[in-house]
Design a protein around this motif. Structure first.
Motif, PDB file in Angstrom:
ATOM      1  N   GLY A  85       0.800  -1.214   0.000  1.00 57.85           N
ATOM      2  CA  GLY A  85       0.000   0.000   0.000  1.00 57.85           C
ATOM      3  C   GLY A  85       0.830   1.259   0.000  1.00 57.85           C
ATOM      4  O   GLY A  85       0.447   2.270   0.603  1.00 57.85           O
ATOM      5  N   ASN A  86       1.986   1.241  -0.678  1.00 57.81           N
ATOM      6  CA  ASN A  86       2.852   2.419  -0.680  1.00 57.81           C
ATOM      7  C   ASN A  86       2.494   3.373  -1.820  1.00 57.81           C
ATOM      8  O   ASN A  86       1.604   3.107  -2.620  1.00 57.81           O
ATOM      9  N   ARG A  87       3.220   4.441  -1.913  1.00 55.48           N
ATOM     10  CA  ARG A  87       2.900   5.480  -2.900  1.00 55.48           C
ATOM     11  C   ARG A  87       3.232   5.064  -4.320  1.00 55.48           C
ATOM     12  O   ARG A  87       2.829   5.734  -5.269  1.00 55.48           O
ATOM     13  N   ASP A  88       4.001   3.985  -4.489  1.00 47.19           N
ATOM     14  CA  ASP A  88       4.337   3.497  -5.824  1.00 47.19           C
ATOM     15  C   ASP A  88       3.298   2.524  -6.365  1.00 47.19           C
ATOM     16  O   ASP A  88       3.450   2.019  -7.479  1.00 47.19           O
ATOM     17  N   ALA A  89       2.266   2.259  -5.564  1.00 46.70           N
ATOM     18  CA  ALA A  89       1.227   1.337  -6.022  1.00 46.70           C
ATOM     19  C   ALA A  89       0.429   1.970  -7.160  1.00 46.70           C
ATOM     20  O   ALA A  89       0.566   3.154  -7.460  1.00 46.70           O
ATOM     21  N   LEU A  90      -0.430   1.159  -7.770  1.00 51.83           N
ATOM     22  CA  LEU A  90      -1.271   1.651  -8.852  1.00 51.83           C
ATOM     23  C   LEU A  90      -2.284   2.655  -8.301  1.00 51.83           C
ATOM     24  O   LEU A  90      -2.191   3.066  -7.144  1.00 51.83           O
ATOM     25  N   GLU A  91      -3.267   3.042  -9.114  1.00 54.13           N
ATOM     26  CA  GLU A  91      -4.209   4.065  -8.674  1.00 54.13           C
ATOM     27  C   GLU A  91      -4.697   3.788  -7.251  1.00 54.13           C
ATOM     28  O   GLU A  91      -4.929   2.650  -6.884  1.00 54.13           O
ATOM     29  N   LYS A  93      -6.497   2.699  -4.366  1.00 51.36           N
ATOM     30  CA  LYS A  93      -7.679   1.871  -4.159  1.00 51.36           C
ATOM     31  C   LYS A  93      -7.769   1.552  -2.668  1.00 51.36           C
ATOM     32  O   LYS A  93      -6.780   1.628  -1.924  1.00 51.36           O
ATOM     33  N   GLN A  94      -8.946   1.151  -2.233  1.00 45.87           N
ATOM     34  CA  GLN A  94      -9.142   0.930  -0.799  1.00 45.87           C
ATOM     35  C   GLN A  94      -8.293  -0.226  -0.286  1.00 45.87           C
ATOM     36  O   GLN A  94      -7.859  -0.220   0.865  1.00 45.87           O
ATOM     37  N   HIS A  95      -8.021  -1.241  -1.146  1.00 45.94           N
ATOM     38  CA  HIS A  95      -7.266  -2.389  -0.651  1.00 45.94           C
ATOM     39  C   HIS A  95      -5.827  -2.022  -0.299  1.00 45.94           C
ATOM     40  O   HIS A  95      -5.122  -2.806   0.319  1.00 45.94           O
ATOM     41  N   GLN A  96      -5.388  -0.829  -0.712  1.00 43.43           N
ATOM     42  CA  GLN A  96      -4.023  -0.427  -0.400  1.00 43.43           C
ATOM     43  C   GLN A  96      -3.873   0.055   1.045  1.00 43.43           C
ATOM     44  O   GLN A  96      -2.769   0.418   1.457  1.00 43.43           O
ATOM     45  N   THR A  97      -4.953   0.061   1.797  1.00 47.35           N
ATOM     46  CA  THR A  97      -4.880   0.430   3.208  1.00 47.35           C
ATOM     47  C   THR A  97      -4.982  -0.811   4.106  1.00 47.35           C
ATOM     48  O   THR A  97      -5.318  -0.717   5.274  1.00 47.35           O
ATOM     49  N   TYR A  98      -4.656  -1.976   3.548  1.00 48.01           N
ATOM     50  CA  TYR A  98      -4.799  -3.224   4.297  1.00 48.01           C
ATOM     51  C   TYR A  98      -3.985  -3.204   5.584  1.00 48.01           C
ATOM     52  O   TYR A  98      -4.495  -3.557   6.648  1.00 48.01           O
ATOM     53  N   TRP A  99      -2.726  -2.802   5.489  1.00 48.73           N
ATOM     54  CA  TRP A  99      -1.883  -2.790   6.689  1.00 48.73           C
ATOM     55  C   TRP A  99      -2.471  -1.870   7.747  1.00 48.73           C
ATOM     56  O   TRP A  99      -2.529  -2.210   8.923  1.00 48.73           O
ATOM     57  N   PHE A 100      -2.884  -0.699   7.314  1.00 47.09           N
ATOM     58  CA  PHE A 100      -3.379   0.304   8.257  1.00 47.09           C
ATOM     59  C   PHE A 100      -4.566  -0.228   9.054  1.00 47.09           C
ATOM     60  O   PHE A 100      -4.583  -0.162  10.292  1.00 47.09           O
ATOM     61  N   TYR A 101      -5.552  -0.779   8.366  1.00 49.55           N
ATOM     62  CA  TYR A 101      -6.740  -1.256   9.057  1.00 49.55           C
ATOM     63  C   TYR A 101      -6.479  -2.563   9.811  1.00 49.55           C
ATOM     64  O   TYR A 101      -7.106  -2.830  10.837  1.00 49.55           O
ATOM     65  N   SER A 102      -5.563  -3.375   9.332  1.00 52.57           N
ATOM     66  CA  SER A 102      -5.210  -4.600  10.060  1.00 52.57           C
ATOM     67  C   SER A 102      -4.579  -4.254  11.399  1.00 52.57           C
ATOM     68  O   SER A 102      -4.892  -4.867  12.427  1.00 52.57           O
ATOM     69  N   PHE A 103      -3.698  -3.263  11.407  1.00 56.64           N
ATOM     70  CA  PHE A 103      -3.083  -2.846  12.662  1.00 56.64           C
ATOM     71  C   PHE A 103      -4.132  -2.259  13.604  1.00 56.64           C
ATOM     72  O   PHE A 103      -4.056  -2.452  14.820  1.00 56.64           O
ATOM     73  N   MET A 104      -5.114  -1.556  13.045  1.00 58.59           N
ATOM     74  CA  MET A 104      -6.164  -1.003  13.891  1.00 58.59           C
ATOM     75  C   MET A 104      -6.979  -2.110  14.546  1.00 58.59           C
ATOM     76  O   MET A 104      -7.323  -2.022  15.728  1.00 58.59           O
ATOM     77  N   TYR A 105      -7.274  -3.156  13.774  1.00 56.29           N
ATOM     78  CA  TYR A 105      -8.043  -4.253  14.369  1.00 56.29           C
ATOM     79  C   TYR A 105      -7.217  -4.976  15.433  1.00 56.29           C
ATOM     80  O   TYR A 105      -7.725  -5.288  16.525  1.00 56.29           O
ATOM     81  N   LEU A 106      -5.942  -5.249  15.134  1.00 57.88           N
ATOM     82  CA  LEU A 106      -5.093  -5.932  16.118  1.00 57.88           C
ATOM     83  C   LEU A 106      -4.903  -5.080  17.372  1.00 57.88           C
ATOM     84  O   LEU A 106      -4.679  -5.617  18.457  1.00 57.88           O
ATOM     85  N   ALA A 107      -4.988  -3.767  17.205  1.00 61.39           N
ATOM     86  CA  ALA A 107      -4.906  -2.873  18.368  1.00 61.39           C
ATOM     87  C   ALA A 107      -6.258  -2.685  19.040  1.00 61.39           C
ATOM     88  O   ALA A 107      -6.364  -1.984  20.047  1.00 61.39           O
ATOM     89  N   GLN A 108      -7.318  -3.324  18.445  1.00 59.31           N
ATOM     90  CA  GLN A 108      -8.672  -3.232  18.983  1.00 59.31           C
ATOM     91  C   GLN A 108      -9.148  -1.786  19.038  1.00 59.31           C
ATOM     92  O   GLN A 108      -9.595  -1.271  20.081  1.00 59.31           O
ATOM     93  N   VAL A 109      -9.052  -1.119  17.897  1.00 58.92           N
ATOM     94  CA  VAL A 109      -9.453   0.279  17.777  1.00 58.92           C
ATOM     95  C   VAL A 109     -10.427   0.400  16.615  1.00 58.92           C
ATOM     96  O   VAL A 109     -10.173  -0.093  15.522  1.00 58.92           O
ATOM     97  N   GLU A 110     -11.564   1.065  16.862  1.00 57.72           N
ATOM     98  CA  GLU A 110     -12.513   1.359  15.778  1.00 57.72           C
ATOM     99  C   GLU A 110     -11.981   2.546  15.000  1.00 57.72           C
ATOM    100  O   GLU A 110     -11.539   3.542  15.597  1.00 57.72           O
ATOM    101  N   TYR A 111     -11.993   2.461  13.663  1.00 51.35           N
ATOM    102  CA  TYR A 111     -11.304   3.481  12.873  1.00 51.35           C
ATOM    103  C   TYR A 111     -11.910   4.869  13.048  1.00 51.35           C
ATOM    104  O   TYR A 111     -11.223   5.876  12.892  1.00 51.35           O
TER     105      TYR A 111
END
Length: 401
Positions: A85-91, A93-111
């Motif tokens: 999900g870095n800046r060199d990815a294609l256009e 898209k929402q799937h490029q935030t996978y790491w971000f939201y995965s860390f939020m879930y593992l931290a037990q935080v609602e976005y």
């Protein structure tokens, strides 16, 4: 790694935020809640399924309606960037935030509450690597995504790996030794009052950093042709935790890229000696004080503020390139791979270990050479005075400060 998975061992980061709040700790036998975080959970599942769909089908639709086939060798870098999900990815898209939201879930935080929660190691990139669950996510999800993708590429054969006319007949490696060096980190941003930075009033945190002494390797190459070649160097453990020899197939995912350099190979015998990157000084990062002084100077003199204070590095940081050794020696295996020099991006990242190995005999080609080596560690606790004298020449730290 599922929602029903219980983490037997907890984790306490023992960190305190700048505002005095302690970082959240995870207790033993921790169970991830499947309630209270519905939006975050839905996003994680949606993003995970979308990346797996891309891995399985290879069908990526651009915003303009054109189709990109990710199951082509040249498209591997695009799938790397999609997962990361870095800046060199294609256009975007929402799937490029996978790491971000995965860390939020593992931290037990609602976005939606992201800006209203206490400090958590997984919510900060600079502290996420402290938490063992970070590596659990990498191993059981991120790596699984990559493996689901790479199975659509045929395993390399001997003909794929062979470089005709070039034979790597031997290699010599200098002794590899790790040690801890001391560094001072500028933490003047801890001042809560108005900053008046000078040499007499400053805060530095002194800590130890694992690094290694410079070493080089000499490669003996016999060639029938004159060619410009690229040499990649990889390192992996030789034995597992039960002192059993690891096969190449089992060890494939453990090979880490160590070095890359080009060499002009002449007809006949070539002895190529290459120093490891640590011998080349790297550009230092801006400290907080340096950035503060630059900004303050420009404001006081009515000058335009710089748009970018980032110092671009020519190489990755080299102080953790090799694993920490032991007093008796930690056994590793180095792999040297000689290939024709190509344009950047033509060779897949991690080649030839990025694909599944079907037949280990495919690596028994003349331009691939495996070399056993030992990594030793210099213990700094036995005699600190002798330790400082011996290792001061390998670093810039002033022990008299």
């Amino acid at each position: 790694m599922t929602l029903a998975h219980t983490l037997a061992t907890g984790y306490n980061p023992q960190l305190v935020s700048w505002n005095g709040l302690t970082f959240w700790q995870r207790y033993n036998n921790y169970e991830f809640g499947d309630y209270g975080f519905p939006k975050t959970m839905d996003l994680v599942f949606k993003l995970t399924n979308e990346i797996y769909r891309l891995a399985d089908t290879g069908a990526y639709w651009h915003d303009n309606g054109t189709l990109l086939d990710l199951h082509q060798p040249a498209a591997q870098k695009h799938f790397y960037n999609i997962i990361h999900g870095n800046r060199d990815a294609l256009e975007p898209k929402q799937h490029q935030t996978y790491w971000f939201y995965s860390f939020m879930y593992l931290a037990q935080v609602e976005y939606e509450q992201f800006s209203k929660v206490g400090p958590q190691v997984l919510l900060n990139y600079e502290t996420a690597l402290r938490d063992p669950i970070f590596y659990t996510l990498m191993k059981y999800k991120v790596l699984d995504m990559w493996n689901r993708y790479i199975v659509h590429f045929a395993a390399y054969t001997a003909d794929d790996l062979r470089m005709v006319g070039v034979a790597l007949v031997g290699a010599k490696v200098d002794p590899m030794r790790t040690f801890f060096k001391y560094i001072d980190i500028d933490v003047n941003n801890l001042w809560s009052e108005k900053l008046e930075l000078n040499e007499t009033r400053a805060i530095y945190a002194r800590q130890q950093r694992l690094t290694h002494k410079p070493f080089s390797y000499t490669l003996d190459i016999q060639s029938d042709v004159e060619v410009k070649a690229t040499i990649n160097v990889y390192i992996a453990p030789k034995y597992n935790e039960r002192a059993e020899l690891i096969t190449l197939t089992q060890n494939r995912e453990n090979f880490l890229w160590l070095d890359e350099f080009e060499a002009q190979i002449k007809v006949g015998f070539n002895a190529i000696t290459h120093p490891e990157f640590l011998k080349f000084p790297l550009q230092k990062r801006w400290s907080f004080t340096e950035m503060y002084n630059v900004i303050n100077h420009r404001l006081e003199n009515g000058l335009e503020l710089p748009k970018d204070l980032h110092l671009h590095q020519m190489y990755f940081s080299r102080h953790m390139n090799i694993p920490r050794g032991t007093a008796d020696g930690f056994a590793v295996v180095l792999c040297f791979v000689v290939t024709p020099s190509l344009n950047d991006g033509d060779m897949p990242l991690g080649y030839p270990f990025e694909r599944v190995i079907e037949h280990e005999s495919a690596f028994q080609v003349q331009n691939v050479y495996f070399k056993d080596a030992i990594v030793y560690h210099v213990n700094h606790n036995r005699n600190i005075v002798e330790y400082v004298k011996e290792n001061a020449q390998y670093e810039e730290f002033d022990y008299n400060y």
